[in-house]
Design a protein around this motif. Structure first.
Motif, short mmCIF file in Angstrom:
data_model
loop_
_atom_site.label_atom_id
_atom_site.label_comp_id
_atom_site.label_asym_id
_atom_site.label_seq_id
_atom_site.Cartn_x
_atom_site.Cartn_y
_atom_site.Cartn_z
N GLU A 24 0.82 -1.22 0.00
CA GLU A 24 0.00 0.00 0.00
C GLU A 24 0.86 1.27 0.00
O GLU A 24 0.32 2.37 0.02
CB GLU A 24 -0.92 0.02 1.23
N THR A 26 2.59 2.55 2.42
CA THR A 26 2.41 3.32 3.66
C THR A 26 3.40 2.81 4.70
O THR A 26 3.02 2.52 5.83
CB THR A 26 0.96 3.20 4.18
N ASN A 29 3.75 3.38 8.59
CA ASN A 29 2.88 2.76 9.58
C ASN A 29 3.51 1.54 10.25
O ASN A 29 3.01 1.07 11.26
CB ASN A 29 1.56 2.34 8.93
N GLY A 53 -8.26 -6.44 7.90
CA GLY A 53 -7.86 -5.16 8.47
C GLY A 53 -7.16 -5.35 9.80
O GLY A 53 -7.06 -6.46 10.32
N LEU A 68 -3.78 3.68 14.48
CA LEU A 68 -3.96 3.27 13.10
C LEU A 68 -5.11 2.29 12.97
O LEU A 68 -5.22 1.36 13.78
CB LEU A 68 -2.66 2.59 12.66
N ASN A 70 -6.73 0.24 9.61
CA ASN A 70 -6.61 0.06 8.16
C ASN A 70 -7.42 -1.14 7.73
O ASN A 70 -7.30 -2.22 8.32
CB ASN A 70 -5.14 -0.12 7.77
#
Length: 146
Positions: A24, A26, A29, A53, A68, A70
């Protein structure tokens, strides 16, 4: 669907999350996820060996934090985000958390958080450039007219 809720993820599941984070783009994170994993404050949703998730949080007194949340794009807009947030709030409350804060990022998720009962923290020096939201998990006294 065979949704599995995992409150104590394994190293293998942590690796799956990290692979997802990389896919992704990211990677920032990863440190939040690892810290939450080490503190046993990471919740993972799996459907038939596929990552649905995860949420990373930290319990503090009096303020806890959701670092967080996601949801795999394939599972978005199907209620999994709300379910995961509610599971996270329940865990924070079990661990005696009283207030939960988060930084709303991206800002486009603000309506989602408001539906779950989060409110915007008033703008102040510490929040400049950020949308900080909070939710109380305990009953508070209400002001009455005297």
């Amino acid at each position: 669907m065979n949704l599995e809720i995992i409150y104590t993820p394994t190293q293998k599941q942590l690796k799956t999350i990290n692979e997802y984070i990389i896919s992704e783009h990211t990677t920032g994170n990863s440190s939040s996820v690892l810290s939450s994993f080490e503190r046993n404050e990471l919740i993972v949703l799996i459907n038939e060996n596929e990552l649905v998730g995860y949420s990373a949080y930290s319990v503090g007194y009096p303020v806890s934090r959701i670092d967080l949340v996601n949801i795999n794009e394939k599972y978005r807009n199907k209620g999994f985000g709300k379910k995961l947030v509610n599971l996270t709030l329940n865990e924070i409350e079990k661990k005696k958390g009283e207030v939960v804060e988060l930084i709303c990022s991206p800002v486009s998720t603000e309506p989602f958080w408001k539906k779950i009962g989060f409110k915007n923290l008033p703008k102040m020096r510490a929040t400049i450039g950020k949308t900080v939201m909070f939710k109380t998990l305990i009953e508070t006294l209400q002001q009455t007219d005297v």
